[in-house]
Scaffold this active site. Sequence first.
Site, short mmCIF file in Angstrom:
data_model
loop_
_atom_site.label_atom_id
_atom_site.label_comp_id
_atom_site.label_asym_id
_atom_site.label_seq_id
_atom_site.Cartn_x
_atom_site.Cartn_y
_atom_site.Cartn_z
N TRP A 136 2.43 1.66 -3.42
CA TRP A 136 1.44 2.10 -4.39
C TRP A 136 1.41 3.63 -4.44
CZ3 TRP A 136 -2.79 5.27 -4.01
CH2 TRP A 136 -3.68 5.26 -5.09
N HIS A 137 1.61 4.25 -3.26
CA HIS A 137 1.52 5.71 -3.21
C HIS A 137 2.67 6.40 -3.93
CE1 HIS A 137 -1.52 4.92 -0.11
NE2 HIS A 137 -1.94 6.13 -0.36
N GLY A 138 3.81 5.78 -3.99
CA GLY A 138 4.90 6.44 -4.69
C GLY A 138 6.18 5.64 -4.67
N PHE A 196 0.02 10.30 -7.59
CA PHE A 196 0.02 8.84 -7.44
C PHE A 196 -0.69 8.18 -8.60
CE2 PHE A 196 -0.21 10.24 -2.79
CZ PHE A 196 1.15 10.43 -2.75
N SER A 204 0.83 -1.20 0.00
CA SER A 204 0.00 0.00 0.00
C SER A 204 0.87 1.25 0.00
CB SER A 204 -0.92 0.00 1.22
OG SER A 204 -1.64 1.20 1.31
#
Length: 485
Positions: A324-326, A485, A321
């Site tokens: 996924w954001h960066g 993102f 997770s």
Amino acid sequence: MLFNSVHFSIFLPIIFILYWSITNKKVQIQNILLLVASYYFYACWDWRFLFLLMFSTLLDYYTGLKMEKSTHSKRKIWFWLSIFINLGFLGVFKYYNFFAESFMEAASHLGFIIDPWTLKIILPVGISFYTFHGLSYVIDIYKNRISAEKNFVSYSVFVSFFPLLVAGPIERATHLLPQIKSKRTFNYQQAIDGLRQILWGLFKKVVIADNCAEYANQIFNNSSDYSGSTLILGAIFFAFQIYGDFSGYSDIALGTARLFGIELLKNFSYPYFSRDIAEFWRRWHISLSSWFRDYLYIPLGGSKGSLWKKVRNTFIIFIVSGFWHGANWTFIAWGALNAVYFLPLLLTNRNRNNLEIAAQGKLIPTLKEFISIALTFGLVAFAWIFFRAENMGHAVKYIQEIFSKSLFTLPNRSDFGNMNLQPHILLLLIGIFFFIEWCGREYSHPLSYIGQTWKRSFRLLFYYSIIFSIFYFGAKEQQFIYFQF
């Protein structure tokens, strides 16, 4: 095109009028209008990446049809081909430079000088969101949970619907596609409530998030100049910035969709009133959390199995997770830290202790609830330091400077003389915002409850006060955080 731009304030009424007047007779025509509007909305950012969105849409649409008609072995080939291409695009555009630079840095520590070719390209806005739309659609067909959509326009609207295109919520075909395929009729109450939700979302974004961003940017970008107490204030300002920014965006998206007779998935449910981290993650970015739960955590075994599997699965879900954001180690650290917060609750079976909203049916929480909420917010704000920091070195130094002797000094007001709002004005606005959110916490959004039983004149005065605040206290326009993102 930004939701808080003049361009959008012209675009939205035009599409709304066309949608409910000229194209009102047939759902297929309504969907064509929504698709054209969505592609125009996306092209306003960068028309070149519109072709990538179209290709991704066509790939998953065609894969769905082929899987439905294929035998078991060919079905598997089509499934993995789609997964590989979707994740391949995400990997190239979002993560290639991260892995290349990390490899180069690791090699340099071993004495090897490597200069890998890096891609100096722009990250297509919204790619993480529309890729996840497509992935969930393909996985659900492969698992025989849904049938492939035959109408290409309907499927394209599901992927590209402009309110959710660039920053979610991440929709599921089972929820959104039936609405897209059904005839929509104008509902006055739904539209009015959608406008209320847009208004509240704009207040959160323009007044709270953008003003907090000025302070958070000033403090984080010059962290070595400030005392430990001011750095704590910077972390708190960022906590309100990211909440006002992303939940504000989500409210505008949900409200806009309701203007067109479509209900999107709820993405936030007052997460800063959570009494533990498990509750926070049930209320923060709900569509992403539930996506990872359904398509990664449960297939891995979830919270079942040995102690090792529970620990492994918890760290995997939070670290993925975060990633996924960066493409930055700070996001991975942020995810791992949240796993550390979450794990004790899971292992002691206390992760589902707080399912209802805090102080339900009451105005004031108990002392125990208040302390739990304050502690949870403190943990969340501390973790946000990693999310906001430029790199791991910056995050570690920021935290070290917090726990210096200057922690016990008061923040210096003169450090913020050139801000749009004086600190005491901003803190007052945050207090009002917090109070309104608290009063409306049992409803889909605060304005769906607050003012509904008041006299019309008082209710309008309340709405005009919010509109006035947006224009009077609005800060310099800031990019939505989740666009990156």
